[in-house]
Motif scaffolding. Structure first.
Motif, mmCIF file in Angstrom:
data_model
loop_
_atom_site.group_PDB
_atom_site.id
_atom_site.type_symbol
_atom_site.label_atom_id
_atom_site.label_comp_id
_atom_site.label_asym_id
_atom_site.label_seq_id
_atom_site.Cartn_x
_atom_site.Cartn_y
_atom_site.Cartn_z
ATOM 1 N N ALA A 205 16.132 6.489 3.912
ATOM 2 C CA ALA A 205 16.148 6.420 5.458
ATOM 3 C C ALA A 205 14.967 6.823 5.968
ATOM 4 C CB ALA A 205 17.172 7.088 5.974
ATOM 5 N N HIS A 206 14.235 8.087 5.189
ATOM 6 C CA HIS A 206 13.051 8.740 5.617
ATOM 7 C C HIS A 206 12.066 8.982 4.609
ATOM 8 C CE1 HIS A 206 15.215 9.766 9.333
ATOM 9 N NE2 HIS A 206 16.148 10.320 8.742
ATOM 10 N N LYS A 207 11.955 7.796 3.711
ATOM 11 C CA LYS A 207 11.166 7.649 2.488
ATOM 12 C C LYS A 207 9.842 7.558 3.125
ATOM 13 C CE LYS A 207 9.841 5.309 -1.662
ATOM 14 N NZ LYS A 207 10.102 4.207 -2.652
ATOM 15 N N ALA A 208 9.503 6.705 4.219
ATOM 16 C CA ALA A 208 8.255 6.649 4.777
ATOM 17 C C ALA A 208 7.590 7.933 5.160
ATOM 18 C CB ALA A 208 8.091 5.250 5.886
ATOM 19 N N GLU A 209 8.434 8.844 5.856
ATOM 20 C CA GLU A 209 8.109 9.871 6.319
ATOM 21 C C GLU A 209 7.738 11.154 5.461
ATOM 22 O OE1 GLU A 209 10.714 8.145 7.477
ATOM 23 O OE2 GLU A 209 10.919 8.086 9.516
ATOM 24 N N ARG A 210 8.439 10.889 4.358
ATOM 25 C CA ARG A 210 8.082 11.881 3.235
ATOM 26 C C ARG A 210 6.853 11.563 2.799
ATOM 27 N NH1 ARG A 210 13.494 11.056 1.874
ATOM 28 N NH2 ARG A 210 12.728 9.725 -0.210
ATOM 29 N N GLU A 211 6.635 10.147 2.432
ATOM 30 C CA GLU A 211 5.172 9.992 2.099
ATOM 31 C C GLU A 211 4.442 10.309 2.851
ATOM 32 O OE1 GLU A 211 5.852 5.892 0.937
ATOM 33 O OE2 GLU A 211 6.925 6.139 -0.879
ATOM 34 N N ALA A 212 4.229 9.982 3.967
ATOM 35 C CA ALA A 212 3.222 10.311 4.988
ATOM 36 C C ALA A 212 3.134 11.956 5.098
ATOM 37 C CB ALA A 212 3.707 9.742 6.354
ATOM 38 N N TYR A 213 4.141 12.677 4.869
ATOM 39 C CA TYR A 213 4.012 14.133 4.975
ATOM 40 C C TYR A 213 3.101 14.560 3.684
ATOM 41 C CZ TYR A 213 5.291 18.865 5.263
ATOM 42 O OH TYR A 213 5.801 20.316 5.304
ATOM 43 N N GLN A 214 3.555 13.956 2.863
ATOM 44 C CA GLN A 214 2.675 14.509 1.448
ATOM 45 C C GLN A 214 1.179 14.182 1.691
ATOM 46 O OE1 GLN A 214 4.762 13.562 -2.180
ATOM 47 N NE2 GLN A 214 3.110 13.863 -3.348
ATOM 48 N N ALA A 215 0.910 13.163 2.222
ATOM 49 C CA ALA A 215 -0.318 12.653 2.425
ATOM 50 C C ALA A 215 -1.131 13.731 3.493
ATOM 51 C CB ALA A 215 -0.489 11.019 2.976
ATOM 52 N N HIS A 216 -0.231 13.854 4.465
ATOM 53 C CA HIS A 216 -0.606 14.838 5.280
ATOM 54 C C HIS A 216 -1.052 16.130 4.856
ATOM 55 C CE1 HIS A 216 -1.227 17.550 8.706
ATOM 56 N NE2 HIS A 216 -0.036 18.219 8.193
ATOM 57 N N ILE A 217 -0.004 16.779 3.909
ATOM 58 C CA ILE A 217 -0.501 18.028 3.388
ATOM 59 C C ILE A 217 -1.693 17.777 2.451
ATOM 60 C CG2 ILE A 217 0.261 19.295 1.460
ATOM 61 C CD1 ILE A 217 3.258 18.517 2.094
#
Length: 691
Positions: A205-217
């Motif tokens: 459900a929140h895979k896209a947000e996790r990937e975006a967060y990792q990219a932000h980090i």
């Protein structure tokens, strides 16, 4: 303010954990020298008949009837993620505050409150100096992290940074003891996550947000000098740490629906057995707290897991984690590259905000975070008429009387439980406008040299202020919101209802309005906050604010059955395609809405009993009552913001609040001559009445 009327929970109290000071002679603000140009303020979002969408019947959709035209003509501005009555009043409050801080910053030889506010504002608006400084203001923190060598260094680091008001991994605050609300104890509560809820760390459900967060980090670490390869590796390690912590954290839903999860009293020795690598006595020493006989260690499983991770996670990964969160937490106050990257994820990607707020608004947010009550003291001097407080006191009295009558006649409650409910009613404490006693800011030193320096000084000062409360009697004059906040709250630990000055404007309150508008606006808010004392969590606290069961078993069972009906009602609302409201997460607010609006209507009828008010622009008082209730809840959201709130926000989306409660009330159907079968008329087992 986030979305609306809120229950002040321990999470909010612990999150405040920033501050205070050696005792010095109180600094009294200079006599008011400020004034406000009302012509420069945005318009008030008052109810207007011209806004009605008469192509839709109120019996079909009250929200669309009252707000449809307005919502279509007022999309969410680019610098926000929602837009409605609350936000419009917030903009008006900000415009007022801007005039105050600009005047304070321009004063020669300013002292006390004016100097504090002026320094924060002036350094925040000095973009050239902030840009020139780059990452330098926080370089000493990064060097400190780089010097960590062994697992034993981590507890020492956490002690030191907490004492500076820079908490990571978990929070520490002072709040009333659940078992004895007259005394303040320490509460330690889990933290450490960068995403909105533990549910974001697993599943599709929140895979896209996790990937975006990792990219932000990774992007943030690169701004601080890491190579592409190192940044990518460190980002993966940081997400792994947070994922491990998320597994043993509580969700927003769990905390909202079981306030007891905040309370787990332990001794220092017992806590040390849970976390053998982390010595709690030393932690309290570092934070200036006399070692307590007991404190609350919320979610021991989280702390046990974290303790084990000190040694099991490589030090390089911990350094990456601490480095990222240090930079990310202070990024909004650093040079443009850091601020932009922070916004790109948290604002745009996560919540759908298309552009950053103008700098002056962001700086005002910081002033409020750092010294909100100091700014509030200046705000009420120029923006809150004394007559508003007097009229509010009358309204609160009327709502209180109406609630008492309803409690006395409640058929489903036994006499034993009713007596306790009335005892709680008699002890409600209302707070209106602003504190009776202002905070003393003596000892907080600020200047015109460094924005980040001022913010860090305020964080340390505020943390010491909060720590100084622990182990002492509760100060019942404390406020949990500033006067310039457009919101209201109920605090179960003090059994108080609080209404800051900034919410006491149209559509909520207008001294010149007809009774219906005030009772459908602020009257419903007053009722809402009172009824939080009897919602599924507030009802677990007694008249003194202590966590105690005052319910007869049969009453508790009947109450649970009624609230389950309300859960089912809101579970049925689809907010986004395929995404429904969580009736359990939002239960407390929905109970407060249902009871609060019902009691407000009772009070309006009492008010009108000895006076005749003719129809106004073709509408009766009861129609205008319900229409202003809907006006309060007019609100547009970005799709991403709404998606986040469905997981994290204990308030249902605004349109369901506008419609949900009236659809259960016979008085609404009668006011608009609705018929059985109309969408806004719930009947039979579907119709819900609690208080």
């Amino acid at each position: 303010m986030n979305q609306s009327l809120k229950l002040l929970t321990l999470s909010a109290a612990i999150a405040l954990g920033l501050s205070a000071c050696k005792k010095e002679e109180a600094v009294v603000a200079e006599p008011a020298k400020l004034s406000i140009d009302l012509a420069k303020l945005p318009p008030l979002p008052a109810f207007a008949v011209a806004d009605l969408d008469t192509s839709v019947s109120a019996c079909t959709d009250l929200n669309q009837f009252v707000n449809g035209k307005w919502l279509a003509a007022n999309p969410v501005p680019g610098d926000r993620t929602s837009w409605g009555s609350f936000e419009m009043l917030a903009e008006r409050s900000l415009a007022t505050q801007r005039q105050i801080v600009e005047a304070a910053a321009g004063m020669k030889d300013a002292k006390g409150t004016h100097k504090l506010i002026g320094d924060l504002w002036a350094t925040g608006m000095d973009e050239a100096a902030i840009e020139a400084a780059g990452i330098k203001p926080i370089q000493p923190f990064l060097d400190e992290i780089a010097a960590l060598k062994a697992p034993a260094d981590l507890p020492a680091y956490l002690r030191k940074t907490a004492a500076e008001g820079r908490m990571s991994l978990f929070g520490l605050g002072g709040e009333s003891d659940f078992k004895d609300s007259s005394q303040v104890i320490a509460y330690a509560a889990p933290g450490g996550l960068g995403l909105p809820d533990k549910t974001y760390y697993s599943g599709d459900a929140h895979k896209a947000e996790r990937e975006a967060y990792q990219a932000h980090i990774a992007a943030t670490l690169k701004l601080a000098g890491a190579t592409d390869a190192d940044a990518a590796k460190q980002a993966a390690a940081i997400l792994a740490i947070e994922t491990a912590l998320a597994k043993v954290s509580y969700s927003n839903e769990e905390l909202s629906r079981d306030v007891s999860k905040y309370y787990n009293p332990v001794s220092i020795d017992a806590a040390n057995k849970i976390t053998p690598a982390f010595e709690w006595g030393a932690y309290f020493d570092a934070n200036g707290i006399k070692r307590p006989a007991q404190f609350s260690l919320s979610n021991p499983t989280f702390f046990k897991t974290l303790d084990g991770m000190f040694a099991s996670v490589p030090m390089a990964d911990w350094q990456a984690y601490l480095r990222f969160h240090t930079i990310d937490g202070l990024a909004p106050y650093l040079s443009k590259a850091f601020a932009d990257q922070n916004f790109a994820f948290y604002g745009k990607t996560l919540r759908g905000q298309q552009e950053q707020k103008e700098r002056w608004k962001r700086v005002l947010d910081t002033v409020n975070d750092s010294a909100g009550e100091a700014l509030g003291q200046l705000y009420v001097e120029v923006a809150f008429p004394a007559e508003s407080k007097a009229q509010m006191e009358k309204l609160v009295g009327n709502l209180s009387a109406a609630l008492k009558t309803r409690l006395e006649k409640l058929e489903w409650m036994t006499p034993e439980t009713r007596a306790k409910a009335l005892e709680k009613w008699a002890s409600f404490t209302p707070k209106i406008g602003y504190p009776d006693k202002w905070r003393d800011w003596a000892g907080l030193s600020t200047g015109r040299d460094s924005y980040v320096g001022n913010i860090l000084a305020a964080a340390k000062f505020n943390h010491a202020y909060e720590m100084a409360k622990i182990g002492k009697p509760k100060d019942r004059k404390d406020w949990g919101m500033t006067p310039q906040t457009v919101n209201a709250y109920y605090n179960p630990l003090m059994n108080e209802i609080v209404f800051p000055a900034a919410i006491l404007q149209p559509p909520f309150f207008d001294a010149k309005a007809d009774p219906a508008l005030n009772y459908g606006g602020i009257g419903a808010v007053i009722g809402h906050e009172m009824l939080h004392g009897y919602d599924d969590q507030g009802s677990r606290f007694d008249a003194k604010g202590s966590f105690a069961n005052w319910w007869q078993p049969s009453d508790a069972e009947g109450f649970k059955a009624k609230t389950n009906q309300l859960v089912a009602q809101f579970d049925g609302y689809e907010a986004l395609p395929g995404k429904k409201v969580n009736g359990n997460l939002t239960l407390g607010e929905n109970i407060a809405d249902l009871g609060g609006l019902t009691v407000a209507l009772d009070a309006l009828r009492i008010e009108l009993a000895d006076k005749k008010v003719a129809e106004i622009e073709g509408y009766t008082q009861e129609q205008r009552f319900f229409m202003n209730w809907a006006t309060v809840w007019r609100r547009n959201f970005t799709e991403k913001e709404l998606a986040v709130r469905l997981v994290t926000d204990p308030h249902a989306p605004a349109k369901f609040r506008a419609n949900g409660t009236p659809s259960n009330m016979d008085a609404f159907a009668a006011a608009f001559q609705c018929k059985a079968g109309d969408p806004m008329v719930r009947s039979g087992a579907q119709k819900i009445a609690i208080w």
